[in-house]
Design a protein around this motif. Structure first.
Motif, PDB file in Angstrom:
ATOM      1  N   GLY A  49       0.806  -1.216   0.000  1.00  5.14           N
ATOM      2  CA  GLY A  49       0.000   0.000   0.000  1.00  5.14           C
ATOM      3  C   GLY A  49       0.836   1.262   0.000  1.00  5.14           C
ATOM      4  N   ASP A  50       2.127   1.122   0.381  1.00 14.55           N
ATOM      5  CA  ASP A  50       3.033   2.270   0.332  1.00 14.55           C
ATOM      6  C   ASP A  50       3.477   2.531  -1.108  1.00 14.55           C
ATOM      7  N   LYS A  93       2.564  -5.980  -3.332  1.00 22.30           N
ATOM      8  CA  LYS A  93       2.576  -7.289  -2.660  1.00 22.30           C
ATOM      9  C   LYS A  93       3.794  -7.393  -1.766  1.00 22.30           C
ATOM     10  N   SER A  94       3.689  -8.265  -0.783  1.00 19.30           N
ATOM     11  CA  SER A  94       4.786  -8.424   0.164  1.00 19.30           C
ATOM     12  C   SER A  94       5.911  -9.244  -0.460  1.00 19.30           C
ATOM     13  N   GLY A  95       7.103  -9.055   0.097  1.00 22.00           N
ATOM     14  CA  GLY A  95       8.275  -9.775  -0.401  1.00 22.00           C
ATOM     15  C   GLY A  95       9.346  -8.818  -0.867  1.00 22.00           C
ATOM     16  N   PRO A  96      10.452  -9.359  -1.411  1.00 18.72           N
ATOM     17  CA  PRO A  96      11.558  -8.500  -1.838  1.00 18.72           C
ATOM     18  C   PRO A  96      11.287  -7.846  -3.188  1.00 18.72           C
ATOM     19  N   MET A  97      11.867  -6.667  -3.388  1.00 25.53           N
ATOM     20  CA  MET A  97      11.838  -5.994  -4.690  1.00 25.53           C
ATOM     21  C   MET A  97      13.233  -5.437  -4.947  1.00 25.53           C
ATOM     22  N   TYR A  98      13.609  -5.411  -6.226  1.00 25.54           N
ATOM     23  CA  TYR A  98      14.962  -5.010  -6.594  1.00 25.54           C
ATOM     24  C   TYR A  98      14.916  -3.983  -7.716  1.00 25.54           C
ATOM     25  N   PHE A  99      15.728  -2.940  -7.567  1.00 27.86           N
ATOM     26  CA  PHE A  99      15.790  -1.876  -8.562  1.00 27.86           C
ATOM     27  C   PHE A  99      17.248  -1.549  -8.863  1.00 27.86           C
ATOM     28  N   LEU A 100      17.497  -1.116 -10.077  1.00 33.97           N
ATOM     29  CA  LEU A 100      18.826  -0.605 -10.410  1.00 33.97           C
ATOM     30  C   LEU A 100      18.683   0.472 -11.473  1.00 33.97           C
ATOM     31  N   CYS A 101      19.765   1.259 -11.609  1.00 32.40           N
ATOM     32  CA  CYS A 101      19.833   2.226 -12.706  1.00 32.40           C
ATOM     33  C   CYS A 101      20.559   1.557 -13.864  1.00 32.40           C
ATOM     34  N   PRO A 102      19.909   1.469 -15.034  1.00 29.08           N
ATOM     35  CA  PRO A 102      20.515   0.761 -16.164  1.00 29.08           C
ATOM     36  C   PRO A 102      21.575   1.566 -16.921  1.00 29.08           C
ATOM     37  N   SER A 103      21.785   2.828 -16.555  1.00 29.52           N
ATOM     38  CA  SER A 103      22.842   3.589 -17.232  1.00 29.52           C
ATOM     39  C   SER A 103      24.193   2.923 -16.985  1.00 29.52           C
ATOM     40  N   PHE A 104      25.042   2.903 -18.008  1.00 28.64           N
ATOM     41  CA  PHE A 104      26.271   2.126 -17.963  1.00 28.64           C
ATOM     42  C   PHE A 104      27.122   2.495 -16.746  1.00 28.64           C
ATOM     43  N   GLY A 105      27.449   1.482 -15.952  1.00 33.52           N
ATOM     44  CA  GLY A 105      28.336   1.669 -14.814  1.00 33.52           C
ATOM     45  C   GLY A 105      27.689   2.165 -13.546  1.00 33.52           C
ATOM     46  N   ILE A 115      14.607  -3.792  -1.422  1.00 33.63           N
ATOM     47  CA  ILE A 115      13.742  -3.554  -0.263  1.00 33.63           C
ATOM     48  C   ILE A 115      12.954  -4.828   0.029  1.00 33.63           C
ATOM     49  N   THR A 116      12.452  -4.931   1.228  1.00 38.38           N
ATOM     50  CA  THR A 116      11.540  -6.012   1.594  1.00 38.38           C
ATOM     51  C   THR A 116      10.219  -5.387   2.004  1.00 38.38           C
ATOM     52  N   VAL A 117       9.166  -5.767   1.293  1.00 38.64           N
ATOM     53  CA  VAL A 117       7.845  -5.196   1.552  1.00 38.64           C
ATOM     54  C   VAL A 117       7.096  -6.113   2.504  1.00 38.64           C
ATOM     55  N   ALA A 118       6.657  -5.566   3.608  1.00 39.42           N
ATOM     56  CA  ALA A 118       5.884  -6.329   4.587  1.00 39.42           C
ATOM     57  C   ALA A 118       4.412  -6.308   4.205  1.00 39.42           C
ATOM     58  N   ALA A 119       3.665  -7.270   4.720  1.00 37.83           N
ATOM     59  CA  ALA A 119       2.213  -7.245   4.535  1.00 37.83           C
ATOM     60  C   ALA A 119       1.668  -5.958   5.119  1.00 37.83           C
ATOM     61  N   ALA A 120       0.508  -5.554   4.639  1.00 41.18           N
ATOM     62  CA  ALA A 120      -0.085  -4.295   5.103  1.00 41.18           C
ATOM     63  C   ALA A 120      -0.107  -4.251   6.617  1.00 41.18           C
TER      64      ALA A 120
END
Ligand code: CU
Length: 173
Positions: A49-50, A93-105, A115-120
């Motif tokens: 929900g965040d 949804k709860s669980g891990p999420m992963y992000f990155l910047c695709p710009s080279f390097g 991050i790890t998303v907790a249940a509401a």
């Protein structure tokens, strides 16, 4: 039919909507090089929900990726890709999420976020102010005990709405 829909919407809106939090990724540093996102994430509590808010300059963008692509800084298989300098990512949804910047390097230089998303979350410390003022001595009729907690108040509100909706729907059918 219409009444049932209204009742459903009301009961969905009443409780969870009050606790959504917007997390500004990186704080004042934003989504950029030179920010320690592990440190930033460790100071935040993420829940369903965040929202994550990414703010960044034109040399960056945001990819949501798998854990293995996060670990190896592999761009090109993004689960979701975001561009344009400002994005809101809803945590659905709860669980891990992963992000990155695709710009080279950039990912290799640390521009990656897990991050790890907790249940509401349950409203243990609600900040909403009830419409009545149970603490005030001038309104003894509304709350004779004067000790109804906020969560108790919300529960009673939801229960009351449910009873009213059930009664109305029974009356209509
Ligand atoms: Cu970048």
């Amino acid at each position: 039919m219409a009444l049932a829909a209204v009742c459903l919407i009301v009961s969905l809106l009443v409780v969870p909507a009050a606790h959504a939090v917007d997390h500004i990724v990186g704080g004042s540093g934003g989504w950029n090089q030179g920010v320690n996102y592990a440190n930033w994430a460790s100071s935040e509590k993420f829940a369903v929900g965040d929202n994550l808010i990414f703010n960044y300059g034109s040399s960056h963008s945001v990819d949501e990726v798998s854990q293995s692509d996060y670990n190896s800084c592999t761009a090109g298989n993004a689960l979701n890709a975001y561009t344009g300098g400002q994005n809101t990512v809803a945590l659905k949804k709860s669980g891990p999420m992963y992000f990155l910047c695709p710009s080279f390097g950039h990912c290799g230089g640390g521009m990656k976020l897990s991050i790890t998303v907790a249940a509401a979350s349950t409203p243990t410390t609600p900040t909403a102010t009830p419409p009545t003022t149970p603490g005030s001595p001038s309104t003894p009729k509304d709350s004779p005990s004067g000790a109804i907690s906020d969560s108790g108040y919300i529960n009673k509100l939801v229960l009351g709405l449910s009873i009213v909706c059930a009664g109305l729907m029974g009356f209509m059918s």
